[in-house]
Design a protein around this motif. Sequence first.
Motif, PDB file in Angstrom:
ATOM      1  N   PHE B 497       0.851  -1.199   0.000  1.00  0.00           N
ATOM      2  CA  PHE B 497       0.000   0.000   0.000  1.00  0.00           C
ATOM      3  C   PHE B 497       0.888   1.251   0.000  1.00  0.00           C
ATOM      4  N   TYR B 498       1.880   1.256   0.885  1.00  0.00           N
ATOM      5  CA  TYR B 498       2.754   2.423   0.954  1.00  0.00           C
ATOM      6  C   TYR B 498       3.580   2.573  -0.332  1.00  0.00           C
ATOM      7  N   ASP B 500       2.634   1.805  -3.327  1.00  0.00           N
ATOM      8  CA  ASP B 500       1.754   2.393  -4.345  1.00  0.00           C
ATOM      9  C   ASP B 500       1.606   3.904  -4.136  1.00  0.00           C
ATOM     10  N   GLN B 501       1.520   4.319  -2.882  1.00  0.00           N
ATOM     11  CA  GLN B 501       1.420   5.761  -2.606  1.00  0.00           C
ATOM     12  C   GLN B 501       2.733   6.450  -2.981  1.00  0.00           C
TER      13      GLN B 501
END
Lengths: 314, 697
Positions: B497-498, B500-501
């Motif tokens: 998730f991180y 992708d950010q």
Amino acid sequence: MEKLEGEKHVKYILSVEKRKDDFESLVMDHLRINGAYWGLTTLDLLHKLDCVDQEEAVSWVMQCYHEDCGGFGGNVGHDPHLLYTLSAVQILVLFDKLDVLDVEKVSNYVSGLQNEDGSFSGDMWGEIDTRFSYCAICCLSILHRMDKINVEKAVNYIVSCKNLDGGFGCTPGGESHAGQIFCCIGALAITGSLHHVDKDLLGWWLCERQCKDGGLNGRPEKFADVCYSWWVLSSLIIIDRAHWIDKSKLINFILNCQDKEKGGISDRPDNAVDVFHTYFGVAGLSLLEYPGLKPTDPAYALPVDVVNRIFFRK
Amino acid sequence: MHGRPRNGPRSEESAAKAGKLRDLQAQLLHNHHNRIYTNEARAASARLLEINPEIYTAWNYRKLALQSNLKEVTDVEAIKAFVEEELRVVEAALRQNPKSYGAWYHRKWVLNHKFSPANFDHEYWLLGRLMKLDPRNFHGWNYRRFLAALSNVPEVEELMYTMEMIDSNFSNYSAWHNRSFLLSNLLKQKAQGFVSKEKILTDEYDLVHQALFTEASDQSGWFYFLWLLDQTVSPDQPLVASSWPAHGSSWVVSTNRSKSDCRLFPFESSNSCYYLPMSIVPIILYFNQPVSGVSSSTVTVNSVFTSNEDITWRPLSLAKSENAHCWVTYLKISDARSNGTSSVEISLGHSQDIKSAHGSPHTCPVLLKFTIELNCIDAEQPGGEFGEELFVFNSDQVCLPYEDFPISSFDQLKISENHAPVASSWDVETLSNEISLFKGSPDDNCKFVKLTLARLLVAYDAMMSERSPSLQKKTHSEEVLKFFDDLIQLDPVHAKFYEDQRSLVILDQVTFDKESLMKNYGRLCKLASSSHHYHVLQLNKLSLTRIGFVERLLWVQILDLSHNEIQSISGLEALQLLTCLNLANNQLNSFAALEPLRLLSSLRVLDVSFNKIGSYLIDTKRYLCSSPMSHTVDIKEVIKEFQDTEIADYWEVIFIFKELQLTQLNIEGNAVANDNLSLLLKKTIPGLIWLNGDRVQ
């Protein structure tokens, strides 16, 4: 590391089928057709669907059919409802036996439950819930009868249940809940309407369902439970955000919920097993590509080969 | 079954319980099927529901019984007695299972029918008791909304109730949820006391701070905070963010007599060019949010090439949606009657029919102008088509001239600066305040604090860059990247998730302005068959996982994204000039992931070698790609000349590549690559000249 006790789960499921007299089985008696769908799909994912007498199963399913209206009840003698009509259709398509159905009549029953605002009632008594939207849409799609409902209105109703955290509730204003999110995301997937979903916002909410023990919970600040391995994970896969959780930790959590002696999977480690959690555990492992299992379709909740057979057979 | 121990007691007591339940269930079905609604029969069903509140047929039976019995009575007290019996049965059932759908619905059904006047005091009292036992029971919250609607309680009062619940426990997510729902309704209605969004949001920030600083690891407040942040930064009004061709640019078109193909040169340079098959110049409008309603009546294109009425705008979107960030239309150069310079003017803002997904109209007048000088040449072919010659992506071939940037000024791409309405400084101040507040937080090692700071800084940079791009040169991207690196260490479960950010922050950084783009911008050495250069952007080896900021890349013709971690290329559909795309050595995990390319009619060369196509059983793009499963494609149109086995195994291959006019494709190094697939690809793409580096026979 634990491993999947596939053979024991097969034995467990077959034993549940025969057990009808203890309190736990009786409490579930009115939704026996859901149980049949969970059990049979689990067997198919384990490549063991041929362990059951197909004709017997199909003929029992048809005893739950209400010829007067076209719906199915949860067991012989019980009233028709969308929840059980979907399970009946799913069981029949699993056996590739849709030809025993009066498809026109069943799909008329389903489409007849759509309301003016696009929502669906579960049965003639009028309870409205996005769970029923999913049941109706999934059922009609399997039967190739989507043209019987107003899809645009159905989609708009589901979108009206979208919350500010990106999730979905039962009715407008209802709190987001992973089970409900699966129903709404599944229905939007089947109708090609995922552009209504804020995938990053919802994806973050869903991936934060993973707890310290590796399992997934259904709402913030709740305990993990094996059934959310299905509700959360299938939703994450549909919106392509499944890589945002730690899959190996989730696999361990599910495997730790197995009854390694008698078979079956429970909600949490060391709790009593049931066929519902056995299905969601095995289907969750299938979505996690656990070796030896058939892949599952995240929207139709059926093995991928069954879904491909529905849509790609000329 | 939830929360039951595995080896619980199986006593005789439980056998007796089972016997009783079996009898009651048999009685119920008997009475139901024979329509027996006597006092005795109803009492049996009540005993059954007290033990097993989920047995839905029993609730149906009671509804039928009530309807039938009420037909017989007219006396108000007798009616009341029947209704109260139902409410008592529900109460007993809810004591057994406060989450029984059937029990809650039975109560709603009885009250909705208004057989006799409802006692709302009692209803709220009962609900209060159940909510005390479990303040997160969503059935209870749903019932409260039902009661409020039935008894006309204003939303403001319900909002006060959420305050009570939050005050007694900050980590009640249900209460925060209901608060966000009620507040957004009240703000939308501009109800009394809710006219100033800024004032309300400021108060809500103060409220949520108390929760966040009391228990920083509790999720409830953070989700609410994220909603407030979204309310603060989301643009209300749609605006044009960028366009191609850029405003103020000048072009020279060189075409052959038959005008079958053409090349488009920047006026300042005759070295670089765009090759345009069919002599069609795309006009691209990129909005700051998805919009609908772009058409020849909302956008006027004045040119000598095509009359405005004949222009069709198309959304660049894969979904059935009417909304898209990016809209395109095509000018046919071949329709020009004579040589010479002519200007093209695109104006919008005169109509209110371009709308955001939330219904806000685009109202800022925008006028874009560029010029085209037409230059017919005698040569049969202008040259420059990719195909015959094997094109190899090779960074050594790329030289880095700083002149001849395809647009004379990069800032011309950013249209919003000149057109954005002057906003209040409230949102900028709010963001600054929040940033300093969290920077001073004692829980600075809490993942939510770090993530929130990263989100705040990203939002702040985006806001400043939209308001005054020329002033905003220094961004916080280095600081944000550091936060995401920390988060990956601190919370490895959500590492992807991180990542992708972080990918979006990196893309922001490398495409932010002309200087940062220049570092990665190059022109390819010419093909043997052509004497011109092409507009190349190299974004390889940057740890990218997904695509963003495409509004800054509309001019790119050759894009090298190789050696990243890309698993989604959603967004690339906006790059309408893209001819060659290198995605080699990434993490693309299925053919379905390539669907955005279907909208790139200029694409000729595609390299997806050494990805993960075919490595996974579960395709996470299955429902993001059009298919018969999602009723987004009529399968019969696509598969006529293919066999059953080809269709089931390679549906996406047929669907995606049939639409593309590739001359070169490389898929080697993927698990899916084999001889059958190669045969199928040749059958699907008749114009293919090179497959996996070999010439197609």
